[in-house]
Design an enzyme around this catalytic site. Structure first.
Site, PDB file in Angstrom:
ATOM      1  N   MET B 154      15.800   6.192  16.721  1.00  8.58           N
ATOM      2  CA  MET B 154      16.060   5.235  17.920  1.00  8.58           C
ATOM      3  C   MET B 154      15.767   3.722  18.701  1.00  8.58           C
ATOM      4  SD  MET B 154      15.288   7.728  21.845  1.00  8.58           S
ATOM      5  CE  MET B 154      14.248   8.346  20.919  1.00  8.58           C
ATOM      6  N   GLU B 156      13.866   0.271  18.256  1.00  8.92           N
ATOM      7  CA  GLU B 156      14.367  -0.974  17.299  1.00  8.92           C
ATOM      8  C   GLU B 156      13.740  -1.854  17.027  1.00  8.92           C
ATOM      9  OE1 GLU B 156      18.611  -2.038  18.533  1.00  8.92           O
ATOM     10  OE2 GLU B 156      19.496   0.465  18.155  1.00  8.92           O
ATOM     11  N   ALA B 159      13.922  -3.293  20.800  1.00 12.21           N
ATOM     12  CA  ALA B 159      13.911  -2.680  21.881  1.00 12.21           C
ATOM     13  C   ALA B 159      13.334  -0.244  21.095  1.00 12.21           C
ATOM     14  CB  ALA B 159      15.699  -1.509  21.738  1.00 12.21           C
ATOM     15  N   THR B 187      10.159   7.270  11.063  1.00 16.65           N
ATOM     16  CA  THR B 187       9.681   8.579  10.568  1.00 16.65           C
ATOM     17  C   THR B 187       9.937   9.280   9.506  1.00 16.65           C
ATOM     18  OG1 THR B 187       7.663   8.937  12.250  1.00 16.65           O
ATOM     19  CG2 THR B 187       6.892  10.367  10.695  1.00 16.65           C
ATOM     20  N   GLU B 275      10.146  16.919  21.922  1.00 19.26           N
ATOM     21  CA  GLU B 275       9.438  16.173  21.428  1.00 19.26           C
ATOM     22  C   GLU B 275       7.678  15.360  21.551  1.00 19.26           C
ATOM     23  OE1 GLU B 275      10.772  12.259  20.292  1.00 19.26           O
ATOM     24  OE2 GLU B 275       9.222  11.341  18.749  1.00 19.26           O
ATOM     25  N   GLN B 370     -19.389   8.785  17.433  1.00 14.70           N
ATOM     26  CA  GLN B 370     -20.312   8.971  17.837  1.00 14.70           C
ATOM     27  C   GLN B 370     -21.578   9.443  17.325  1.00 14.70           C
ATOM     28  OE1 GLN B 370     -20.657   6.125  19.393  1.00 14.70           O
ATOM     29  NE2 GLN B 370     -22.593   5.316  20.098  1.00 14.70           N
ATOM     30  N   GLY B 373     -22.193   9.660  14.701  1.00 15.43           N
ATOM     31  CA  GLY B 373     -22.935   8.302  13.825  1.00 15.43           C
ATOM     32  C   GLY B 373     -22.649   7.629  12.523  1.00 15.43           C
ATOM     33  N   GLU B 401       2.595   3.685  29.209  1.00 11.40           N
ATOM     34  CA  GLU B 401       3.661   3.140  30.117  1.00 11.40           C
ATOM     35  C   GLU B 401       5.165   2.983  30.368  1.00 11.40           C
ATOM     36  OE1 GLU B 401       2.009   1.091  27.190  1.00 11.40           O
ATOM     37  OE2 GLU B 401       0.528   1.525  28.457  1.00 11.40           O
TER      38      GLU B 401
END
Lengths: 252, 419
Positions: B154, B156, B159, B187, B275, B370, B373, B401
């Site tokens: 899908m 590019e 894009a 993938t 997905e 954390q 450590g 987004e």
């Protein structure tokens, strides 16, 4: 040949067990339960017999609470054909002893007349390792315990001993076999077989309806954790080591 | 004797022995395993993941190589075609089954799990929902067994989130279409680093309108179809191969067109839903593993004379992680249990679960480092890898987004009254 396998629901072998607050048993609340690993090996052996066209039907039997049906379902997903569930609320890790289990299984065998009975060599909760031998004794049929290989054509079993293995022959079927760790490596149930297992039949009946005395087990007085191992020490030199071995460990 | 014999399987076969307090035993029905089949599936995948996937994860991540033999074992178990109908070689299960496999694989090796996603969801499930009988007969059985490794094209170079801005074209020519363009971040785009992967569903522009997009099946070896580059040096997901694929006058017969001409936008939307829920499940698996590692470490590591789990700062990180994990997991399964693979229209929650779970897993993995450590910062303890892998879930399969955009737009369509 028809094969009957025993499948016991036990605390998963990787679980770090906790002692219950009253110290009368291991705490089973929210603990992962699985099929006893040696029973998995017994199931695998039976399924391989069926794949080799030596067995025509495999019946998986479990004795235990309602949830033991899940263990039977796992056996069905691995390739067993149908299940028998003897229900009991007695704790199968300590209240229901191996002799009671053997007598219950004997009743099932009398009803189903299988040619081979394959059990795990022991369950990893009670750790008795007696059920198979006791079952054969009750039925007055041959027993081959701690099997590392089973050859039904040659009628021989290679069995584990403390010093290696020995090959024994069994005169006839029906006979009881108990599976040791090296007999095979159990498969994973595939997803299509997990789905098929749901359609296979499980007969359920109460264990106490078979006319067998169910409370023959030992009475557990107290359950406790093994004492934690104490930290080791460093010795300064060889003389120090010899001194400790001689005077403290008393092994020299 | 017995104990020593069990040591081998003990160390590999079962990492997580505690059972979720609210989930009951692994054998009982719950929101997370709503049927007996789901229960059996989860047990089987977890057992397989812990004994076979876990031991190879670090090595394959270090060498940035894909474990094809192990991947094919997923085919033997009936997992590759989890949502594909039985007549095409699959197992015929639902979205939740797919989510269970994703979650359990991700807890031991997110990268391996990502390759599974591209193959099983983006290629196989997509083909199963949108392809013709002939196309499914041709490709599904081989893909369900793992003989061929598939993917979907899908994005590019120019894009990504603006997916309909794609520039790859498919031009009709007699009985054929000629495909030209480049696809990026694919993938399974290569399996060996040298050649392309075996089969792909490729989206390409076939008309003037912005949504005039169609889907084609392109196979390895078709003239003009080549591996542009294997993407090296990714932050995470290193055991999963990512590639740029190049299409230079690739001629495909019209029999390779999946669905309607100019009708792929709806296929895309439908497939993006599963997905995204599956990717959210991946975040869930990462988080579970991180929480288990934190909890374990906090009882054994001592500071100032007591286990670090006795300190409030550590308790806060573990407790908050668990609560966020369970909230996220409940949202994921609530969505997957209602997701019909053949429909589109679950955008709000398929975007929502990924948005929430992605950040959750990243935060949890961060806390895990954390808590551990210096040890957490190094590879041996796995959480460092999980932290890097977790970041992808805020980018791949839709950036955060894009989720913000889709979800806010949804109000315009569905109104502003919430359930």
């Amino acid at each position: 040949m028809r094969v009957l396998v025993g499948v016991k629901r036990v605390v998963d072998y990787a679980v770090k067990v906790r002692v219950a607050a009253d110290k009368k048993a291991v705490d089973l609340a929210n603990v992962k339960m699985s099929m006893n690993p040696f029973c998995e090996i017994a199931v695998e052996e039976a399924v391989r017999l069926k794949e080799a066209k030596k067995a025509t039907e495999i019946i998986a039997v479990s004795i235990g609470p309602k949830a033991a049906a899940e263990t039977i379902r796992t056996a069905l997903a691995m390739g067993c054909d149908r299940g028998i569930h003897l229900t009991t609320d007695a704790r199968t890790d300590q209240e229901l002893g191996p002799n009671s289990v053997a007598k219950l299984l004997a009743k099932v065998v009398e009803e189903e007349s299988p040619d081979a009975i394959i059990l795990g060599k022991q369950s990893i909760d009670g750790d008795f390792g007696c059920t198979g031998a006791m079952l054969a004794e009750h039925l007055k049929i041959p027993q081959c315990t701690f099997a590392a290989t089973i050859d039904f054509d040659a009628k021989t079993v290679e069995r584990e001993t403390d010093t290696g293995t020995e090959v024994v022959s069994f005169p006839s079927l029906p006979a009881v076999f108990t599976a040791d760790l090296r007999l095979n490596e159990p498969r994973y149930a595939t997803l299509p077989n997990i789905m098929k297992a749901k359609k296979k039949k499980i007969d359920t009946k109460a264990a106490d309806s078979l006319g067998v005395e169910l409370n023959e087990g030992n009475t557990v007085l107290e359950v406790f954790e093994p004492p934690p191992r104490e930290a080791g020490i460093f010795v300064d030199d060889v003389d120090g080591l010899v001194d400790k071995l001689k005077n403290e460990a008393g092994v020299l | 004797m017995l104990a020593s014999r069990f040591l081998r399987p003990l160390s590999t076969r079962c990492l997580s022995t505690a059972v979720s307090p609210s989930g009951g035993g692994s054998g009982t029905l719950s929101l997370f395993s709503p049927s007996e089949e789901h229960v059996g599936l989860r047990e089987m995948v977890r057992s397989f993941a812990e004994s076979e996937v876990e031991p190879q994860a670090l090595e394959h991540n270090r060498t940035e190589t894909f474990n094809l033999p192990l991947f094919r074992k997923l085919g033997d178990l009936g997992l590759l075609g989890v949502t594909v109908e039985e007549e095409y070689g699959g197992s015929g299960m639902d979205a939740t089954a797919c989510v269970i496999v994703m979650e359990e694989l991700s807890a031991v090796d997110p990268a391996f799990c990502l390759s599974y996603l591209a193959h099983s969801c983006l290629f196989l499930s997509n083909l199963n929902q949108n392809g013709s009988h002939e196309q499914k007969v041709k490709y599904s059985p081989g893909a369900c067994s793992g003989e061929i490794v598939g993917g979907m094209c899908m994005s590019e170079p120019g894009a990504g989130t603006d997916v309909l801005g794609m520039a790859t074209t498919a031009t009709p020519k007699g009985d054929d279409y000629v495909i030209n363009g480049q696809k990026m971040w694919i993938t399974n785009g290569t399996v060996d680093g040298v050649n392309t992967g075996d089969a792909f569903l490729v989206y390409a522009r076939t008309g003037e309108a912005r949504s005039d997009v169609s889907m084609f099946i392109v196979e390895k070896g078709m003239p003009g179809f080549s591996l542009g580059q294997k993407i090296e040096n990714k932050l995470g997901m290193r055991a999963s191969m990512t590639a740029e694929l190049v299409f230079e006058d690739v001629v495909v017969n019209k029999s390779q067109l999946v669905g309607q001409l100019n009708g792929a936008a709806i296929c895309m939307m439908r497939n993006l839903e599963i997905e995204r829920v599956a990717l959210a499940a991946m975040s869930s698996g990462i988080a579970r593993r991180c929480i288990e590692e934190m909890a374990k470490y906090s009882t054994t590591r001592k500071a100032f004379g007591k286990p670090i789990g006795d300190f409030g700062q550590i308790q806060k990180m573990i407790a908050e992680s668990y609560a966020e994990y369970m909230a996220s997991k409940s949202y994921i399964y609530n969505t997957s249990n209602n997701l019909d693979l053949s429909s589109a229209g679950n955008v709000m929650d398929s975007d929502g679960v990924k948005l929430f779970a992605g950040k959750m897993a990243k935060d949890v993995a961060d806390r895990a480092i954390q808590v551990l450590g210096g040890n957490g910062y190094t590879g041996e303890y796995r959480v460092e890898q999980l932290w890097r892998d977790a970041k992808l879930l805020e980018i791949g399969g839709g950036t955060n987004e894009s989720h913000h955009k889709n979800m806010t737009k949804w109000f315009g369509k569905a109104g502003t009254t919430l359930p």
